[in-house]
Design an enzyme around this catalytic site. Sequence first.
Site, mmCIF file in Angstrom:
data_model
loop_
_atom_site.group_PDB
_atom_site.id
_atom_site.type_symbol
_atom_site.label_atom_id
_atom_site.label_comp_id
_atom_site.label_asym_id
_atom_site.label_seq_id
_atom_site.Cartn_x
_atom_site.Cartn_y
_atom_site.Cartn_z
ATOM 1 C CE LYS A 168 -2.930 3.303 1.631
ATOM 2 N NZ LYS A 168 -2.619 4.644 2.160
ATOM 3 C CG ASP A 185 -7.801 1.582 -15.887
ATOM 4 O OD1 ASP A 185 -8.024 1.567 -14.665
ATOM 5 O OD2 ASP A 185 -8.369 0.817 -16.688
HETATM 6 C C1 MEV Z 1 0.142 4.688 4.810
HETATM 7 O O1 MEV Z 1 -0.570 5.337 3.784
HETATM 8 C C2 MEV Z 1 1.201 3.775 4.214
HETATM 9 C C3 MEV Z 1 2.012 2.951 5.215
HETATM 10 O O2 MEV Z 1 1.138 2.185 6.040
HETATM 11 C C4 MEV Z 1 2.943 2.060 4.415
HETATM 12 C C5 MEV Z 1 3.721 1.064 5.252
HETATM 13 O O3 MEV Z 1 3.254 0.689 6.340
HETATM 14 O O4 MEV Z 1 4.779 0.633 4.745
HETATM 15 C C6 MEV Z 1 2.797 3.845 6.157
#
Ligand code: MEV
Length: 432
Positions: free
Chosen positions: A266, A282
Site C-alpha cells: 500500500k 487507469d
Molecule cells: C500509509 O498510507 C502507508 C504505510 O502504512 C505504508 C507502510 O506501512 O509501509 C505507512
Amino acid sequence: MSSRLPGFYRLSIAARRAQVDGTRTAPLDWTALDDGGLDAAVADHLIENVVGTYALPFALAVNFAIDGNDTLVPMAVEEPSIVAAASNAARMVRERGGFTAEVSAPIVIGQIQVVGIADVGTAARAIDRARAELLERARALLPRLVDRGGGPVDITARVLASDGPDGGVVVVHLHVDCCDAMGANLVNGLCEDLADEVAAIAGGTVGLRILSNLTDGRTVTITARVDDQALASSPDAGDGALERRAIAAASRFAELDPYRACTHNKGIMNGVDAVLLATGQDWRAVEAGAHAFACSSGRYQPLATWREDGLGLIGRLHMPLAVGTVGGALHVHRAARTALTLAGVTSARQLAAIAGAAGLATNLAALRALATDGIQRGHMALHARVVARAVGATGELVEQVASELAIAGDIKAERARLILARLTGHPIQELP
Ligand code: MEV
C-alpha cells in the site's frame, strides 16, 4: 532543469509555479490546474449520469533523478505526507545517483476463452499449428499499431480444464506490443475480432474476450541506493546504521508475512497511484495487476525489497505497470496532459519509470518513518494543518494554529478553535 528545489514546500502556489517556470525554456499554461482540468460539459461525455466533477490536490514531488534525468513528479492525492515523503526519499536516493529504471517491452495479453471443447490437447496443438497464420491475421487487424513498430507478437494456448461444467476449456493469449498506448481498447477489440476464428480452430465455442490486467509482460524494475548518512534521522541521531538495519528488517518482515506485505505494498501504491491519477491513467488496472503479480509465487509478496549493501541500502521494485501516453482520458483531461508536460514525459516507457520510482520512494520513506519515529508523528503534523483550516484558519494562521496543535500533541478541532480564537482575538466560531 533541476528537480532539486529546496524550500519549494514553503512557497505560495503562485511562487511555486513561477519557480517551475524559471526551470523551463517556456512558461507553462497553468490554467488546467486551476479548474481541475475537466469541466462538467466535457465530463458529461466521458461517463454517464454526470452531475459535476471531483477535484484532488495536485502537487509536484521534487528531488527525483531517474536514469540521470531530473524530473518533477506530478501527484494527485488526498493523503497528507505522501508528496513530502516521496520528495524526502528522492533526495536521499539522488545523493547516490538517483533511481535507475529498466522498463520491459509494453506487451499486454488479450484472452480469448474457448469452452465446450471435446479434446483440449488437440485444440491446443491446433492453435499452435495455426500460430503464424493467426498472427498474420491479428497484425492485419491492427495496421496502425504495426506501423508504429508494435502489434501482436505471439499467440499461445493454455489448457484450463479438460472437462467440467464448461466442457473442455482452452484460453488463447494474444501477446500485443502496445507501444505508447495503455492498450485496453486495442487488445479488447483484437480479441473480439479474432475470437470466432480461434474458436473454430480449437473446435469449441467463444467465451470471454478481454485483456488480462496481469500484465506480467509489461513491467518496470527500479533500483535505488541510499547511504547510511542520508538515512540518519537527524545530524546528531547517529550515523544511520540503525535506520539501515531497521529498514532491511522491515523489508524481511514483509517478505515473511502477507499481512505486512499488503501494507508495505500500500505504501508503494501511495506513490504509484498518485502519479497515475495525476497523469490520467487507469490506476484500477495497475492496482489489480500489482496485487495479482505480488501473488504470482503462490504467496503474497512485497513488490519492493531493501537489502543492506555495505554502509547503505539497495532497494529494488519489480511490478507490472501498464500506462499510456496516447488515448484514454488524455484526450479530454487538460490537467493530465499538463502533468505529462511538467514531468517531461513523451513515452509510456518514461511514465512507467516515473510511477515506479515514486512507488519505491514512498516505500523507502514509509519504512524509514516506521523504523524510527513511527508514522504518526509526521502524519499528525500534516493533519494539524487540515484541522486548522477546518476550524476557519486562513493564510499564516494555518501554520500558527497547526504548530500549536502539534506542540500540544492534541490535534482536535476543539483545541484548534480555542487557539484560533486567542490568535485572532475573535470569539470562538461555531462550526456549521
Ligand atoms: C500509509 O498510507 C502507508 C504505510 O502504512 C505504508 C507502510 O506501512 O509501509 C505507512
